[in-house]
Design an enzyme around this catalytic site. Sequence first.
Site, PDB file in Angstrom:
ATOM      1  N   CYS A   1      25.147   6.424  24.402  1.00  0.00           N
ATOM      2  CA  CYS A   1      26.131   7.898  25.527  1.00  0.00           C
ATOM      3  C   CYS A   1      26.996   7.800  25.660  1.00  0.00           C
ATOM      4  O   CYS A   1      27.676   6.550  24.711  1.00  0.00           O
ATOM      5  CB  CYS A   1      24.874   8.091  26.990  1.00  0.00           C
ATOM      6  SG  CYS A   1      23.740   8.161  26.966  1.00  0.00           S
TER       7      CYS A   1
ATOM      8  N   ARG B   1      29.000  10.620  21.224  1.00  0.00           N
ATOM      9  CA  ARG B   1      28.009  10.087  21.176  1.00  0.00           C
ATOM     10  C   ARG B   1      26.931  10.127  21.287  1.00  0.00           C
ATOM     11  O   ARG B   1      25.614   9.543  21.799  1.00  0.00           O
ATOM     12  CB  ARG B   1      28.502   8.263  22.544  1.00  0.00           C
ATOM     13  CG  ARG B   1      29.539   7.705  21.923  1.00  0.00           C
ATOM     14  CD  ARG B   1      30.078   7.343  22.050  1.00  0.00           C
ATOM     15  NE  ARG B   1      29.290   6.080  23.316  1.00  0.00           N
ATOM     16  CZ  ARG B   1      29.400   4.664  22.626  1.00  0.00           C
ATOM     17  NH1 ARG B   1      30.242   4.701  21.490  1.00  0.00           N
ATOM     18  NH2 ARG B   1      28.783   3.303  22.788  1.00  0.00           N
TER      19      ARG B   1
ATOM     20  N   TRP C   1      23.220  10.826  25.544  1.00  0.00           N
ATOM     21  CA  TRP C   1      22.505  10.730  24.393  1.00  0.00           C
ATOM     22  C   TRP C   1      20.621  10.635  25.320  1.00  0.00           C
ATOM     23  O   TRP C   1      21.070   9.470  25.554  1.00  0.00           O
ATOM     24  CB  TRP C   1      22.767   9.865  23.546  1.00  0.00           C
ATOM     25  CG  TRP C   1      22.239  10.896  21.827  1.00  0.00           C
ATOM     26  CD1 TRP C   1      22.482  11.652  21.593  1.00  0.00           C
ATOM     27  CD2 TRP C   1      20.707   9.264  21.214  1.00  0.00           C
ATOM     28  NE1 TRP C   1      21.629  11.768  19.896  1.00  0.00           N
ATOM     29  CE2 TRP C   1      20.885   9.841  19.872  1.00  0.00           C
ATOM     30  CE3 TRP C   1      20.737   8.455  21.741  1.00  0.00           C
ATOM     31  CZ2 TRP C   1      20.313  10.125  18.996  1.00  0.00           C
ATOM     32  CZ3 TRP C   1      19.817   8.109  20.628  1.00  0.00           C
ATOM     33  CH2 TRP C   1      19.582   8.737  19.080  1.00  0.00           C
TER      34      TRP C   1
ATOM     35  N   ASN D   1      25.238   3.784  29.753  1.00  0.00           N
ATOM     36  CA  ASN D   1      24.694   3.725  28.042  1.00  0.00           C
ATOM     37  C   ASN D   1      23.860   2.651  27.686  1.00  0.00           C
ATOM     38  O   ASN D   1      24.702   1.490  28.264  1.00  0.00           O
ATOM     39  CB  ASN D   1      25.950   3.449  27.622  1.00  0.00           C
ATOM     40  CG  ASN D   1      25.801   3.129  25.970  1.00  0.00           C
ATOM     41  OD1 ASN D   1      25.227   4.003  25.413  1.00  0.00           O
ATOM     42  ND2 ASN D   1      26.835   2.789  25.579  1.00  0.00           N
ATOM     43  N   GLY D   2      22.530   3.168  27.024  1.00  0.00           N
ATOM     44  CA  GLY D   2      21.496   1.752  26.511  1.00  0.00           C
ATOM     45  C   GLY D   2      20.045   2.045  26.958  1.00  0.00           C
ATOM     46  O   GLY D   2      19.470   3.806  27.376  1.00  0.00           O
TER      47      GLY D   2
ATOM     48  N   GLU E   1      17.232   6.147  -3.445  1.00  0.00           N
ATOM     49  CA  GLU E   1      18.175   6.045  -2.699  1.00  0.00           C
ATOM     50  C   GLU E   1      19.483   6.036  -2.779  1.00  0.00           C
ATOM     51  O   GLU E   1      20.624   6.511  -2.215  1.00  0.00           O
ATOM     52  CB  GLU E   1      17.363   5.730  -1.183  1.00  0.00           C
ATOM     53  CG  GLU E   1      18.502   5.590  -0.542  1.00  0.00           C
ATOM     54  CD  GLU E   1      18.517   7.310   0.337  1.00  0.00           C
ATOM     55  OE1 GLU E   1      18.642   7.956   0.189  1.00  0.00           O
ATOM     56  OE2 GLU E   1      19.894   6.986   1.070  1.00  0.00           O
TER      57      GLU E   1
ATOM     58  N   LYS F   1      22.352   8.581  -3.107  1.00  0.00           N
ATOM     59  CA  LYS F   1      23.573   8.577  -2.549  1.00  0.00           C
ATOM     60  C   LYS F   1      25.053   9.151  -3.367  1.00  0.00           C
ATOM     61  O   LYS F   1      25.852   9.366  -2.810  1.00  0.00           O
ATOM     62  CB  LYS F   1      23.700   6.829  -2.128  1.00  0.00           C
ATOM     63  CG  LYS F   1      22.655   6.856  -0.488  1.00  0.00           C
ATOM     64  CD  LYS F   1      23.573   7.404   0.445  1.00  0.00           C
ATOM     65  CE  LYS F   1      22.813   9.020   1.212  1.00  0.00           C
ATOM     66  NZ  LYS F   1      21.769   8.649   1.613  1.00  0.00           N
TER      67      LYS F   1
ATOM     68  N   GLU G   1      25.439  12.509  -4.391  1.00  0.00           N
ATOM     69  CA  GLU G   1      25.775  13.047  -2.824  1.00  0.00           C
ATOM     70  C   GLU G   1      27.053  12.915  -2.722  1.00  0.00           C
ATOM     71  O   GLU G   1      27.807  13.706  -2.092  1.00  0.00           O
ATOM     72  CB  GLU G   1      24.889  12.429  -1.388  1.00  0.00           C
ATOM     73  CG  GLU G   1      23.953  13.252  -1.605  1.00  0.00           C
ATOM     74  CD  GLU G   1      23.361  13.056  -0.300  1.00  0.00           C
ATOM     75  OE1 GLU G   1      22.194  13.424   0.942  1.00  0.00           O
ATOM     76  OE2 GLU G   1      23.120  11.473   0.055  1.00  0.00           O
TER      77      GLU G   1
ATOM     78  N   HIS H   1       9.789   4.386 -21.480  1.00  0.00           N
ATOM     79  CA  HIS H   1       9.172   5.880 -21.905  1.00  0.00           C
ATOM     80  C   HIS H   1      10.454   7.291 -21.681  1.00  0.00           C
ATOM     81  O   HIS H   1       9.563   7.939 -21.488  1.00  0.00           O
ATOM     82  CB  HIS H   1       7.744   5.989 -20.791  1.00  0.00           C
ATOM     83  CG  HIS H   1       6.999   4.757 -21.256  1.00  0.00           C
ATOM     84  ND1 HIS H   1       5.864   5.180 -21.931  1.00  0.00           N
ATOM     85  CD2 HIS H   1       6.314   3.679 -20.146  1.00  0.00           C
ATOM     86  CE1 HIS H   1       5.453   3.823 -21.255  1.00  0.00           C
ATOM     87  NE2 HIS H   1       6.194   2.963 -20.531  1.00  0.00           N
TER      88      HIS H   1
ATOM     89  N   LYS I   1      24.576  18.675   6.939  1.00  0.00           N
ATOM     90  CA  LYS I   1      23.559  17.435   7.225  1.00  0.00           C
ATOM     91  C   LYS I   1      21.688  18.003   7.874  1.00  0.00           C
ATOM     92  O   LYS I   1      21.232  17.050   7.870  1.00  0.00           O
ATOM     93  CB  LYS I   1      24.358  17.421   8.722  1.00  0.00           C
ATOM     94  CG  LYS I   1      24.230  15.575   8.914  1.00  0.00           C
ATOM     95  CD  LYS I   1      24.384  14.591   8.969  1.00  0.00           C
ATOM     96  CE  LYS I   1      23.739  13.656   8.899  1.00  0.00           C
ATOM     97  NZ  LYS I   1      23.242  12.278   8.409  1.00  0.00           N
TER      98      LYS I   1
HETATM   99  C1  G6P Z   1      19.933  16.876   4.358  1.00  0.00           C
HETATM  100  C2  G6P Z   1      20.746  15.935   4.785  1.00  0.00           C
HETATM  101  C3  G6P Z   1      19.920  14.337   3.857  1.00  0.00           C
HETATM  102  C4  G6P Z   1      18.812  14.464   4.473  1.00  0.00           C
HETATM  103  C5  G6P Z   1      17.722  15.817   4.679  1.00  0.00           C
HETATM  104  C6  G6P Z   1      16.442  15.349   4.958  1.00  0.00           C
HETATM  105  O1  G6P Z   1      19.818  17.124   2.617  1.00  0.00           O
HETATM  106  O2  G6P Z   1      21.636  16.342   3.878  1.00  0.00           O
HETATM  107  O3  G6P Z   1      21.413  13.882   4.643  1.00  0.00           O
HETATM  108  O4  G6P Z   1      18.565  13.149   4.596  1.00  0.00           O
HETATM  109  O5  G6P Z   1      18.072  16.723   4.719  1.00  0.00           O
HETATM  110  O6  G6P Z   1      16.730  15.523   6.852  1.00  0.00           O
HETATM  111  P1  G6P Z   1      16.260  15.210   7.716  1.00  0.00           P
HETATM  112  O7  G6P Z   1      17.229  15.718   9.275  1.00  0.00           O
HETATM  113  O8  G6P Z   1      14.834  16.086   8.049  1.00  0.00           O
HETATM  114  O9  G6P Z   1      15.906  13.618   8.055  1.00  0.00           O
END
Ligand code: G6P
Length: 609
Positions: free
Chosen positions: A2, A27, A74, A98-99, A482, A486, A489, A505, A604
């Site tokens: 928060c 936050r 939050w 906050n916490g 992953e 990364k 992306e 293979h 996002k």
């Molecule tokens: C989008 C984002 C990814 C994320 C995916 C799932 O593709 O760019 O970074 O992993 O959605 O999103 P979520 O909010 O369901 O984890």
Amino acid sequence: MCGIMGYIGDREASGILVGGLRRLEYRGYDSAGLATLVNGQIDIRRTVGKLDNLSKLLLEKPLAGSIGIGHTRWATHGKPSEENAHPHRAGRVVVIHNGIIENYLELRSELQGLGRTFSSETDTEVISQLIDEHLNQGMNLEAATRAAIARLQGSFAIVVLCEDDTTRLYCAKTATPIVIGLGEGENFIASDVPALLDHTRRVLFLEDGELAEVTRDAVRVTTFDGTLVTREPRQITWDPITAQKGGFKHFLAKEINEQPQAMIDTMLGRIRQEEGDVSLPELAALDLDWNRFSRIYITACGTAWHAGLVGKFILEELTRIPVEVDYASELRYRRPIMGPDTLLIAISQSGETADTLAAVEEARSHGASVLSICNAVEASIPRRANAVLYTHAGPEISVASTKAFTTQLTALYLLAIHAGRQLGRLDEQRGRALVHDLVNLPSLVQETLGRSKQIEKIAKKYGHSRDFLYLGRGINYPIALEGALKLKELSYIHAEGYPAGEMKHGPIALIDEQLPVVVLLPGDAMYPKTLSNLKEVEARGGRIIAITDAPTADLEEIAWEVITVPKTNHLLTPILLTIPLQLLAYDIAIYRGTDVDQPRNLAKSVTVE
Ligand code: G6P
């Protein structure tokens, strides 16, 4: 997470507080609120949702006063609502926080036993109630605040304002931040530096276990046991934009570096170290008798799906229940075999991903129970689930997911330990060892972040490459996926993740002197096997970049680069091995000059099919 803000001076507090909160809205923005003190009377305004709602309310019903506190929330305990919005009042006192107060239920029932009534569902309200209770017993505000703090377990940054005293604010903190801004005839309190920069650049960072009395002209810092602390103020030289990013160039770098704290926040209040167990009262809603489940499905998209793949290894190892992992966009259309004996675990940072939400509905229509692992409180997916395990990682702003991923993994460990213990398939001794290693992991992540200089050099050396291959085995194969994701992306380089043993293979045909091959090599039973796969890479001229906790002479001989990470329990290696991959993708993106926080074509939160 928060945002908190306090002001004491000669100017009107409300504008300054709202201005500061605007810089802290990253936050959290589930609700916002202000309290000011005028003629010995505290007045409060609170609204649900973003700060704009509060600003509108303040236009209709302004708040006067030159001493006050403000909060942007939050939600953790209690849904986003006006009653749960801060500041929380009890008698003559208001508190912002906050916490997470871990023992709030115990304190709440104790205070209710004294005849006190609560007006919110939050953990925070026990703080204002405790302080007010001590004031009623005749203590002054400082003594009452100290006495309340002594009862709190968990993490907190608080600011306290009281009708009895128009000349001072108190603030105190444990694991969450407070910075005090020093002005001329006025002082400020905030969660983070950006909230202060319109007013001052001279700041004092409060350390864990400290309490400060803040008046217009002075700040007195003491430890919780009352020892006086002397600390020189610091001069902030960041520009306001860098400041929002906590001094980092990008939100991504900030979020990568926040991971140790984010993992601690995920574990907070859930660890039972002595018993070798994990307590997850939030699962009670699911009426979770693990014996009922003969199969588990995990569903997610993107990075969260990779967390699910690791989750399969952990859950199968500790519960011996078979686990299937599906992309949500596949699961929703493929008539999965599910029933009341099925648990669906839906993992999502945002809690809004359309495919994941649809997969949840699909599972529910088959009578399955749904558990959501989610970061955003009260989002659509957790609302449709039977139970929720929040990761409490705080807002993730950069599009590429980092701290959400490692906290999803942390939550999956907590869940698997909890389930394994409930089922009697994980004994106390092994449970204790696992819990111990998990609790130690954030400091090992911190140590791994210390490899950043080496990784920066590697990024410059290989950042021009057209393709990358990532190899891993077993529980670390999803980490190879992953790592590749990364890089794709962030830098737009083509990258593939593959199980090391499967390379022969097909992908082996790609290997030549131009191809960097990033390999994840924990010192486990499969080490010799992966090493022989690497010899196949070396024989074809591939450039091996090894990430390992076991840098042997054999490896040094064939690898072009070796990045070492600390040793940990085999099951926990995915988290540690992820960190260098995040840093590598970040540094290559910087080298290539791409838009790090908002890569092209991505979003996002993907709320369309
Ligand atoms: C989008 C984002 C990814 C994320 C995916 C799932 O593709 O760019 O970074 O992993 O959605 O999103 P979520 O909010 O369901 O984890």
